[in-house]
Design a protein around this motif. Structure first.
Motif, PDB file in Angstrom:
ATOM      1  N   ARG A 263       0.851  -1.194   0.000  1.00  0.00           N
ATOM      2  CA  ARG A 263       0.000   0.000   0.000  1.00  0.00           C
ATOM      3  C   ARG A 263       0.890   1.249   0.000  1.00  0.00           C
ATOM      4  O   ARG A 263       2.072   1.174   0.381  1.00  0.00           O
ATOM      5  CB  ARG A 263      -0.910   0.006   1.221  1.00  0.00           C
ATOM      6  CG  ARG A 263      -0.191   0.187   2.546  1.00  0.00           C
ATOM      7  CD  ARG A 263      -1.143   0.691   3.623  1.00  0.00           C
ATOM      8  NE  ARG A 263      -0.571   0.625   4.955  1.00  0.00           N
ATOM      9  CZ  ARG A 263       0.215   1.568   5.492  1.00  0.00           C
ATOM     10  NH1 ARG A 263       0.577   2.626   4.784  1.00  0.00           N
ATOM     11  NH2 ARG A 263       0.668   1.419   6.737  1.00  0.00           N
ATOM     12  N   PRO A 264       0.344   2.413  -0.362  1.00  0.00           N
ATOM     13  CA  PRO A 264       1.104   3.652  -0.204  1.00  0.00           C
ATOM     14  C   PRO A 264       1.624   3.785   1.236  1.00  0.00           C
ATOM     15  O   PRO A 264       0.855   3.595   2.184  1.00  0.00           O
ATOM     16  CB  PRO A 264       0.074   4.743  -0.527  1.00  0.00           C
ATOM     17  CG  PRO A 264      -0.867   4.076  -1.484  1.00  0.00           C
ATOM     18  CD  PRO A 264      -0.978   2.657  -0.991  1.00  0.00           C
ATOM     19  N   GLY A 265       2.915   4.039   1.353  1.00  0.00           N
ATOM     20  CA  GLY A 265       3.520   4.133   2.679  1.00  0.00           C
ATOM     21  C   GLY A 265       3.844   2.780   3.290  1.00  0.00           C
ATOM     22  O   GLY A 265       4.350   2.721   4.407  1.00  0.00           O
ATOM     23  N   GLY A 266       3.584   1.693   2.577  1.00  0.00           N
ATOM     24  CA  GLY A 266       3.912   0.357   3.071  1.00  0.00           C
ATOM     25  C   GLY A 266       5.401   0.075   2.965  1.00  0.00           C
ATOM     26  O   GLY A 266       6.190   0.949   2.573  1.00  0.00           O
ATOM     27  N   GLN A 267       5.766  -1.146   3.315  1.00  0.00           N
ATOM     28  CA  GLN A 267       7.196  -1.461   3.366  1.00  0.00           C
ATOM     29  C   GLN A 267       7.435  -2.861   2.816  1.00  0.00           C
ATOM     30  O   GLN A 267       6.730  -3.804   3.174  1.00  0.00           O
ATOM     31  CB  GLN A 267       7.668  -1.388   4.822  1.00  0.00           C
ATOM     32  CG  GLN A 267       9.103  -1.753   5.070  1.00  0.00           C
ATOM     33  CD  GLN A 267      10.036  -0.541   5.124  1.00  0.00           C
ATOM     34  OE1 GLN A 267       9.626   0.596   4.874  1.00  0.00           O
ATOM     35  NE2 GLN A 267      11.283  -0.768   5.415  1.00  0.00           N
ATOM     36  N   ARG A 283      11.520   6.302  -8.822  1.00  0.00           N
ATOM     37  CA  ARG A 283      10.369   7.188  -9.027  1.00  0.00           C
ATOM     38  C   ARG A 283       9.080   6.539  -8.505  1.00  0.00           C
ATOM     39  O   ARG A 283       8.237   7.199  -7.907  1.00  0.00           O
ATOM     40  CB  ARG A 283      10.237   7.527 -10.525  1.00  0.00           C
ATOM     41  CG  ARG A 283       9.088   8.455 -10.856  1.00  0.00           C
ATOM     42  CD  ARG A 283       9.456   9.895 -10.569  1.00  0.00           C
ATOM     43  NE  ARG A 283       8.334  10.665 -10.097  1.00  0.00           N
ATOM     44  CZ  ARG A 283       8.322  12.010 -10.003  1.00  0.00           C
ATOM     45  NH1 ARG A 283       9.396  12.703 -10.323  1.00  0.00           N
ATOM     46  NH2 ARG A 283       7.286  12.634  -9.554  1.00  0.00           N
ATOM     47  N   LEU A 285       8.964   4.339  -6.089  1.00  0.00           N
ATOM     48  CA  LEU A 285       9.047   4.412  -4.633  1.00  0.00           C
ATOM     49  C   LEU A 285       8.679   5.812  -4.151  1.00  0.00           C
ATOM     50  O   LEU A 285       7.957   5.979  -3.163  1.00  0.00           O
ATOM     51  CB  LEU A 285      10.466   4.066  -4.159  1.00  0.00           C
ATOM     52  CG  LEU A 285      10.995   2.672  -4.494  1.00  0.00           C
ATOM     53  CD1 LEU A 285      12.407   2.504  -3.957  1.00  0.00           C
ATOM     54  CD2 LEU A 285      10.089   1.591  -3.925  1.00  0.00           C
ATOM     55  N   PHE A 286       9.171   6.827  -4.849  1.00  0.00           N
ATOM     56  CA  PHE A 286       8.908   8.221  -4.477  1.00  0.00           C
ATOM     57  C   PHE A 286       7.407   8.509  -4.507  1.00  0.00           C
ATOM     58  O   PHE A 286       6.847   9.085  -3.578  1.00  0.00           O
ATOM     59  CB  PHE A 286       9.646   9.151  -5.443  1.00  0.00           C
ATOM     60  CG  PHE A 286       9.494  10.613  -5.131  1.00  0.00           C
ATOM     61  CD1 PHE A 286      10.355  11.236  -4.229  1.00  0.00           C
ATOM     62  CD2 PHE A 286       8.515  11.379  -5.732  1.00  0.00           C
ATOM     63  CE1 PHE A 286      10.230  12.587  -3.937  1.00  0.00           C
ATOM     64  CE2 PHE A 286       8.374  12.730  -5.440  1.00  0.00           C
ATOM     65  CZ  PHE A 286       9.240  13.336  -4.538  1.00  0.00           C
ATOM     66  N   ASP A 287       6.769   8.093  -5.588  1.00  0.00           N
ATOM     67  CA  ASP A 287       5.345   8.405  -5.758  1.00  0.00           C
ATOM     68  C   ASP A 287       4.468   7.671  -4.739  1.00  0.00           C
ATOM     69  O   ASP A 287       3.419   8.167  -4.345  1.00  0.00           O
ATOM     70  CB  ASP A 287       4.882   8.049  -7.173  1.00  0.00           C
ATOM     71  CG  ASP A 287       5.482   8.993  -8.223  1.00  0.00           C
ATOM     72  OD1 ASP A 287       5.966  10.082  -7.844  1.00  0.00           O
ATOM     73  OD2 ASP A 287       5.470   8.643  -9.415  1.00  0.00           O
ATOM     74  N   SER A 288       4.900   6.475  -4.336  1.00  0.00           N
ATOM     75  CA  SER A 288       4.064   5.641  -3.467  1.00  0.00           C
ATOM     76  C   SER A 288       4.491   5.677  -2.005  1.00  0.00           C
ATOM     77  O   SER A 288       3.771   5.189  -1.143  1.00  0.00           O
ATOM     78  CB  SER A 288       4.116   4.189  -3.948  1.00  0.00           C
ATOM     79  OG  SER A 288       5.435   3.688  -3.814  1.00  0.00           O
ATOM     80  N   ASN A 289       5.687   6.236  -1.746  1.00  0.00           N
ATOM     81  CA  ASN A 289       6.232   6.188  -0.385  1.00  0.00           C
ATOM     82  C   ASN A 289       6.365   4.759   0.141  1.00  0.00           C
ATOM     83  O   ASN A 289       6.337   4.533   1.363  1.00  0.00           O
ATOM     84  CB  ASN A 289       5.394   7.032   0.587  1.00  0.00           C
ATOM     85  CG  ASN A 289       5.907   8.455   0.709  1.00  0.00           C
ATOM     86  OD1 ASN A 289       6.939   8.699   1.323  1.00  0.00           O
ATOM     87  ND2 ASN A 289       5.205   9.395   0.085  1.00  0.00           N
ATOM     88  N   VAL A 290       6.511   3.795  -0.755  1.00  0.00           N
ATOM     89  CA  VAL A 290       6.785   2.418  -0.329  1.00  0.00           C
ATOM     90  C   VAL A 290       8.281   2.319  -0.001  1.00  0.00           C
ATOM     91  O   VAL A 290       9.124   2.705  -0.803  1.00  0.00           O
ATOM     92  CB  VAL A 290       6.406   1.404  -1.423  1.00  0.00           C
ATOM     93  CG1 VAL A 290       6.949   0.008  -1.096  1.00  0.00           C
ATOM     94  CG2 VAL A 290       4.883   1.343  -1.570  1.00  0.00           C
ATOM     95  N   GLY A 291       8.597   1.842   1.188  1.00  0.00           N
ATOM     96  CA  GLY A 291       9.982   1.688   1.604  1.00  0.00           C
ATOM     97  C   GLY A 291      10.499   0.292   1.294  1.00  0.00           C
ATOM     98  O   GLY A 291       9.723  -0.653   1.152  1.00  0.00           O
TER      99      GLY A 291
END
Lengths: 349, 349
Positions: A263-267, A283, A285-291
């Motif tokens: 999910r967005p911000g997931g890991q 890019r 990763l940047f757009d989704s904030n997935v770590g």
């Protein structure tokens, strides 16, 4: 003594080799009670990684301490011990930080110790351990024979599944997806369950592995792959994806799948050895904030944490061993894993 | 009314445009009190990103609510408000998870709202806000004029520096390195200091920025770059590198530098908009267990947390504005930032 040597593609041999001897004061010699074949051993067996010259192989073992050097104080002759898949000192700053796989004096079974001396591979009768007090963990007493496979998983595969879960940030109540139904992925399911995940989706197309995954705590199975599989996982989690994703394969496709079911911000916690170096799309990763976190699992740092539940029988990670052979039949062990007739093979010298 | 339009490379104009009107019941119209120019606005100004047609620009503003739609209940006419650099509902699952930049109804100033209606850029006299109750945060009362620059940083640049620190896992006692001495990097220093970092190394070659960085909490400055800079940072931290690294630039070189100054098992928090899509070297991450997290900062989720210390004057993030101009001189504002005569320019309509 006898041990395993890999000569090249589809060519591992059980042969007579010199027995290792104590070299340094911090060494121990361990008589191997059980070893096993790792998915990563298959890279060379399948000809994907080169074998420039015959090499001793194997990096997972448990055994009994036969002798120790003059500087060894914590480990004693006669101890039943678990070793991680590498040798580490447990005193340097990286070991103290929890990352023993970056030990400043690291050594590799089947390769060399920190000082350049050869280290025997673990698929053999005896292994030399350069930092006995660092690498080895003694069990409370000698284990019953049926405990041995479960203890052996602490050398690599259970600790690696646990590292995937820890790196993915699994905690009480997490929604988890696991990419990969090999031994590591299955034990990633067990580790996520142990850490309190609310829901665990295992992506798997094989019925026997699905069943073991369910026994280990998977609540849902998704057999579809690619876009269809990703859509199915998202559907299960509010349409947005999982909080934590365990990537336990190491290919470009599996990493892509892992990133897209988060999910967005997931890991994403990844432990699959990267095959052919799939680069991460920054890019996306940047757009989704997935770590993304993970890597070579510092399993030595996890042994004390995981051992009590394995010792008590509360956890049975050794169920990933679905074939057991005498070490003399190591060639058949590799063939069985290569041909997917077995998930993971245990070897007894 | 007047607002800013970008026509192409080195061509921004202050011109007469229609004043926005309420369209939906959840809208508000805000009279802008202060706006500013973002480093990311320069991509188009420098001709790096295309400008296919003249476009309204600007995405950071604070102002006073002039009118609200019939469904707005939390925000009132006359409120002094801070907006994030995007429009979000604060009710969807992604907003509730803390990732408002993935809001299911997201809109972009200078682009479009979720329903396809044009949204005015923020470098203008008035802005329409589609989710007034979601996006806007009202201050406790009208601020003194000297507080305005500090409040304006909550729209983007301080929240983005904070996101870098949060994504890098900065906590009490962390050893931190910051790559990038622009406004975001400098506020990354302030954010890391606020989160309790023990030591903060700012990588900077400009004396004015070094000085501001020290005021914000940097304990060490490293002016060298490349291998020499990396060695200097490692030297400061046990020879192994920083626990947490804030990547606040967005180029391949800056990301490479960030990954290499992190210690084994460390974490890079990145917020620099990726320029040209530098891909992440997964094998390097695997071998070092360095994690990477970050992306477009969900600054809306941070405003309530950061506002009290800004409001009280305990934190002065607005010091990154080293030039203030009337909005009518917006072309000079872009030129000053492009030519690095200013770190960041504040504009007053």
């Amino acid at each position: 003594m006898h041990a395993t040597t890999i000569y090249g593609k589809n060519d591992v041999r059980y042969e007579e080799v010199p027995k290792p001897e104590l070299i340094r004061g911090t060494d121990a010699i361990v008589k191997v009670v059980a070893a096993c074949v790792c998915g990563s051993d298959l890279w060379r067996y399948r000809g994907i990684s080169p074998v420039p010259r015959p090499a001793r192989i194997g990096h997972e073992f448990v055994g009994v301490v036969e002798s120790v050097g003059s500087e060894v104080s914590r480990i004693e002759v006669g101890d039943f011990v678990i070793a991680p898949f590498y040798d580490c000192d447990m005193t340097c700053v990286n070991c103290r930080n929890g990352f023993t796989t970056s030990c400043l004096e690291i050594g590799w079974w089947g390769g060399h110790d920190h000082w350049g001396n050869a280290l025997p591979g673990a698929q053999g009768e005896y292994v030399r351990v350069p930092h006995a007090d660092g690498s080895l963990v003694a069990t409370p007493s000698w284990p019953a024979d049926e405990l041995v496979p479960h203890l052996l998983t602490l050398a690599d595969v259970f600790g690696t599944g646990h590292h995937a879960a820890v790196s993915a940030g699994v905690k009480q109540g997490s929604n988890v997806a696991v990419v990969g139904d090999g031994a590591v992925g299955l034990l990633g399911v067990l580790a996520a369950h142990r850490l309190g995940a609310a829901r665990i989706v295992l992506m798997s197309r094989h019925e026997d592995r699905q069943n073991l995954g369910r026994d280990f705590g998977a609540t849902d199975i998704v057999a579809a792959r690619g876009d269809e599989g990703i859509a199915a996982v998202k559907e299960l989690f509010d349409g947005i994806g999982a909080d934590a994703v365990l990537e336990c394969v190491g290919t470009k496709d599996s990493m892509d799948q892992a990133l897209r079911v988060a999910r967005p911000g997931g890991q994403v916690g990844f432990v699959g050895v990267p095959s052919g170096g799939p680069e991460l799309p920054v890019r996306q990763l940047f757009d989704s904030n997935v770590g993304v976190r993970g890597g070579m699992a510092p399993v030595r740092n996890y042994i004390e944490e995981l051992l009590p539940e394995v010792w008590s029988g509360a956890l049975k990670p050794g169920r990933v061993f679905d074939l057991e052979l005498p070490l003399a039949e190591v060639a058949e062990a590799y063939a069985a894993m290569d041909e997917r007739r077995a998930i993971k093979v245990l070897l007894r010298p």
